[in-house]
Design a protein around this motif. Sequence first.
Motif, PDB file in Angstrom:
ATOM      1  N   ASP A  54      -1.129  -8.257  -0.531  1.00 27.94           N
ATOM      2  CA  ASP A  54      -1.713  -8.200   0.804  1.00 27.94           C
ATOM      3  C   ASP A  54      -0.868  -7.338   1.738  1.00 27.94           C
ATOM      4  O   ASP A  54      -1.406  -6.547   2.533  1.00 27.94           O
ATOM      5  CB  ASP A  54      -1.858  -9.603   1.402  1.00 27.94           C
ATOM      6  N   LEU A  55       0.448  -7.473   1.653  1.00 27.89           N
ATOM      7  CA  LEU A  55       1.327  -6.670   2.498  1.00 27.89           C
ATOM      8  C   LEU A  55       1.228  -5.190   2.134  1.00 27.89           C
ATOM      9  O   LEU A  55       1.319  -4.324   3.003  1.00 27.89           O
ATOM     10  CB  LEU A  55       2.765  -7.165   2.399  1.00 27.89           C
ATOM     11  N   ASP A  56       1.043  -4.899   0.850  1.00 23.10           N
ATOM     12  CA  ASP A  56       0.859  -3.521   0.416  1.00 23.10           C
ATOM     13  C   ASP A  56      -0.410  -2.919   1.020  1.00 23.10           C
ATOM     14  O   ASP A  56      -0.410  -1.781   1.506  1.00 23.10           O
ATOM     15  CB  ASP A  56       0.815  -3.454  -1.106  1.00 23.10           C
ATOM     16  N   ALA A  59       0.247  -2.248   4.690  1.00 22.68           N
ATOM     17  CA  ALA A  59       1.105  -1.080   4.883  1.00 22.68           C
ATOM     18  C   ALA A  59       0.323   0.213   4.682  1.00 22.68           C
ATOM     19  O   ALA A  59       0.477   1.162   5.459  1.00 22.68           O
ATOM     20  CB  ALA A  59       2.286  -1.144   3.907  1.00 22.68           C
TER      21      ALA A  59
END
Length: 63
Positions: A54-56, A59
């Motif tokens: 999810d963070l990828d 970003a």
Amino acid sequence: MPEKAPEDGYSAEPFVPDRGGLADDCVRAVAGVHPSAVLRSDDREVAFRGLVADLDVAARALG
């Protein structure tokens, strides 16, 4: 598609006046796993990989 949002706030059809486009003042949002969900998960390794994924996505959305 309705021209304005229904007064009671509920509608069977989505209220999206410019569907498919982005307004100049739009807000970008990405839904993802909350970090505390990793700690509460029965399988923390899988939950952590989901958080990292999810963070990828977030970003990449920021550019």
